[in-house]
Design an enzyme around this catalytic site. Structure first.
Site, PDB file in Angstrom:
ATOM      1  N   VAL A  18      -5.700   0.584  14.706  1.00 34.46           N
ATOM      2  CA  VAL A  18      -4.421   1.276  14.805  1.00 34.46           C
ATOM      3  C   VAL A  18      -3.866   1.134  16.217  1.00 34.46           C
ATOM      4  CG1 VAL A  18      -5.554   3.484  15.373  1.00 34.46           C
ATOM      5  CG2 VAL A  18      -3.252   3.482  14.378  1.00 34.46           C
ATOM      6  N   SER A  19      -2.534   1.047  16.314  1.00 34.88           N
ATOM      7  CA  SER A  19      -1.867   1.003  17.619  1.00 34.88           C
ATOM      8  C   SER A  19      -0.783   2.070  17.657  1.00 34.88           C
ATOM      9  CB  SER A  19      -1.268  -0.381  17.883  1.00 34.88           C
ATOM     10  OG  SER A  19      -0.322  -0.731  16.888  1.00 34.88           O
TER      11      SER A  19
ATOM     12  N   THR B 265       2.897  -7.867  14.042  1.00 35.20           N
ATOM     13  CA  THR B 265       3.118  -6.740  14.946  1.00 35.20           C
ATOM     14  C   THR B 265       2.985  -7.227  16.374  1.00 35.20           C
ATOM     15  OG1 THR B 265       2.653  -4.389  15.294  1.00 35.20           O
ATOM     16  CG2 THR B 265       0.749  -5.867  15.144  1.00 35.20           C
ATOM     17  N   TYR B 266       3.320  -6.335  17.302  1.00 35.53           N
ATOM     18  CA  TYR B 266       3.262  -6.640  18.731  1.00 35.53           C
ATOM     19  C   TYR B 266       2.318  -5.667  19.421  1.00 35.53           C
ATOM     20  CZ  TYR B 266       4.648  -6.653  23.650  1.00 35.53           C
ATOM     21  OH  TYR B 266       4.634  -6.696  25.021  1.00 35.53           O
TER      22      TYR B 266
ATOM     23  N   ARG C 120      -6.718  -9.570   9.510  1.00 35.33           N
ATOM     24  CA  ARG C 120      -6.426  -8.199   9.073  1.00 35.33           C
ATOM     25  C   ARG C 120      -5.389  -8.215   7.960  1.00 35.33           C
ATOM     26  NH1 ARG C 120      -1.353  -7.181  10.629  1.00 35.33           N
ATOM     27  NH2 ARG C 120      -0.589  -8.064  12.590  1.00 35.33           N
TER      28      ARG C 120
ATOM     29  N   CYS D 285       6.271  -5.618  11.125  1.00 37.22           N
ATOM     30  CA  CYS D 285       5.608  -5.379   9.838  1.00 37.22           C
ATOM     31  C   CYS D 285       6.379  -5.998   8.672  1.00 37.22           C
ATOM     32  CB  CYS D 285       5.378  -3.888   9.621  1.00 37.22           C
ATOM     33  SG  CYS D 285       4.408  -3.137  10.935  1.00 37.22           S
TER      34      CYS D 285
ATOM     35  N   GLU E  86       1.435  -7.566   8.095  1.00 35.82           N
ATOM     36  CA  GLU E  86       2.399  -8.558   8.552  1.00 35.82           C
ATOM     37  C   GLU E  86       2.268  -8.785  10.061  1.00 35.82           C
ATOM     38  OE1 GLU E  86       4.827 -10.602   8.154  1.00 35.82           O
ATOM     39  OE2 GLU E  86       5.155 -10.718   5.998  1.00 35.82           O
TER      40      GLU E  86
END
Length: 216
Positions: A163-164, A77-78, A72, A180, A75
């Protein structure tokens, strides 16, 4: 995308990131011009994911959480329990001949769906130019990030990833990374802001908002 071609919504429950990631790629590999678009709703066990542009040094201390390289954009992310994740498996060429130009509009549609979802819980949020995601727009935590997004758009115009939105999480793992890629970025969830809701309710609301914006 017209209302008659609104994406199918699939609830995958709690599933490891690696399984979902492999399934997204396989779905996109196999799809044809007739394949229906889909939204996948999922909740992941703890995982850090790296985008194509990610600097691994932004993972400050992974502790015992897996770190997965992905294809993707973006940067590090969690993802973890208590977070709504919706993946968008779309064919942008279906109604937009120039899928690359529409990609920018798609990001705006996703962000607006998140903003509308949060507004339903009386949470005022906004997008930021050059920093995809959704951030609190006022109050003492103004600028804190509550939602992240990252997409893969193949040359044929087909997308995956998504998306989260942080609902009711243990936010500690966000302090183990530069979210990010931004050092010191504060990350927040809906529960910490006083929203009284459930993960299922937010999943349903965000899926509805995404469908509406994608169909507009």
């Amino acid at each position: 995308m017209s209302a008659s071609t609104s994406p199918l919504i699939r609830q995958r429950g709690r599933e490891s990131y690696e399984i979902t990631y492999a399934a997204m790629r396989a779905f996109t590999d196999a799809r044809t011009a007739q394949t229906a678009d889909e939204l996948w709703i999922v909740e992941h066990p703890p995982v850090f994911t790296l985008g194509l542009a990610a600097d691994p040094t932004h993972v400050l201390d992974a502790h015992d959480i897996p770190v997965v390289q992905t294809d993707r954009g973006g940067e590090v992310t969690y993802h973890g329990p208590g977070q709504v994740v919706i993946y968008l498996l779309l064919d942008l060429r279906r109604n937009h001949a120039d899928a690359r130009i529409f990609a920018r509009e798609l990001v705006n549609k996703i962000e607006q769906a998140v903003i509308d979802t949060l507004a339903a819980y009386n949470l005022a949020c906004e997008r930021k130019a050059g920093a995809p995601g959704i951030y609190l727009s006022d109050g003492p935590l103004q600028g804190a990030k509550i939602a992240a997004l990252g997409l893969k758009i193949r040359g044929n115009g087909c997308t995956y990833h998504g998306v989260s939105l942080n609902v009711a999480m243990d936010l500690t793992p966000f302090s183990w990374i530069n979210p990010c890629g931004y050092e010191g970025l504060v990350t927040i969830d809906m529960q910490s802001l006083g929203a009284q809701t459930t993960l299922t309710a937010v999943q349903d609301t965000l899926a509805e908002k995404l469908t509406r914006h994608l169909s507009g």
